[in-house]
Design an enzyme around this catalytic site. Sequence first.
Site, PDB file in Angstrom:
ATOM      1  N   LYS A  52       7.631   3.007  30.840  1.00  0.00           N
ATOM      2  CA  LYS A  52       8.802   2.381  31.474  1.00  0.00           C
ATOM      3  C   LYS A  52       8.390   1.715  32.788  1.00  0.00           C
ATOM      4  CE  LYS A  52      11.840   5.697  29.221  1.00  0.00           C
ATOM      5  NZ  LYS A  52      12.568   6.971  29.289  1.00  0.00           N
ATOM      6  N   GLN A  96      14.151  11.537  33.541  1.00  0.00           N
ATOM      7  CA  GLN A  96      13.506  11.736  32.241  1.00  0.00           C
ATOM      8  C   GLN A  96      13.847  13.131  31.705  1.00  0.00           C
ATOM      9  OE1 GLN A  96      11.704   9.314  30.519  1.00  0.00           O
ATOM     10  NE2 GLN A  96      11.821  10.772  28.847  1.00  0.00           N
ATOM     11  N   ASP A 119      20.628   4.950  31.833  1.00  0.00           N
ATOM     12  CA  ASP A 119      20.375   5.655  30.579  1.00  0.00           C
ATOM     13  C   ASP A 119      21.661   5.771  29.761  1.00  0.00           C
ATOM     14  OD1 ASP A 119      17.819   6.255  29.816  1.00  0.00           O
ATOM     15  OD2 ASP A 119      17.665   8.063  31.056  1.00  0.00           O
TER      16      ASP A 119
END
Length: 295
Positions: A52, A96, A119
């Site tokens: 990412k 994450q 997200d």
Amino acid sequence: MLLLDGKIASQSVKQNLTEATKKLLEQGKRAPHLAAILTGNNGASETYVASKVKTCSEIGYKSTLIRLEETVEEQELLRKIIELNNDDSVDGILVQLPLPKHISEAKVINSINPDKDVDGFHPVSVGRMVQGLDTFIPATPYGIMLMLEHYNVETKGKHAVVIGRSNIVGRPMSILLSSNLPYGNCTVTICHSHTVNLKEITLQADIIIAALGRAEFVREDMVKEGATVIDVGITRVDDASAAKGYRIKGDVDFANVAKKASAISPVPGGVGPMTIAGLMKNTMDAYIRRNLSIE
Ligand code: NAP
């Protein structure tokens, strides 16, 4: 058989974002900024966050990686998120997952400012998605929608079977495919570990989304001739002959299912790169909403 190549489709999304970022810089504006928090030393998480961050730099975004110890206290992680919420130079915040067991994922997700929730896991984002309002769509389902769009897969009126009902993949995927969207309007069946006669259901599917996390679970005899098959699964399977000692397997027995499918995505090189593309698009959207929407 059409290969739904995530490397090619994601490249086209990234190319557009690169050009958009270049334009912002030419206008004297700053680039979009993604902040990622990585907790602990989970090998797969390390790999995902690294790719990412790398993609941010390829596109021209700024990224900040915050690493926290496996033993970090929940309060400290929450404080970090509040700091990023209040930092005007940060457009998107990504934590994450999975988190260490002593930390509540729900609390952490709820603490992210929904305007920076790239997200798309915050209940506000999910609620907006369910109601068909403008929002951040979770990156993996978003990436799959972008893949369907790139390859112009007909979805209207089709029967889509989604295997898996997690908050990050299966559930939002089922909502998007059933929504009145250009690549939605499917009739959707969502399956999970209590589904009885799964094979009977998948055999009726025009589109299968396999997101259960079991290597090569979807076999040829579960798939109708001409179906579109999208493989979300990522499982590390031990293999002494592989350089890393393992191989990545999808949820679909690709070699055999490909003989029957009209279109199929591979693993690796399918949904994985599209997920990153979805995240990058969300980050640009967050930037635009926060910085340009009032111009
Ligand atoms: P998850 O949270 O473990 O959810 C798995 C889902 O599959 C659950 O709903 C579970 O049912 C269902 N399931 C498990 N065994 C089943 C069976 N035998 N028959 C039918 N349903 C079954 O996993 P996830 O986070 O959604 O991820 C799924 C897979 O996608 C994993 O391999 C993950 O690594 C991968 N993934 C890939 C990407 C990418 O970028 N490519 C992104 C995210 C995830 P219950 O709800 O009843 O337990």
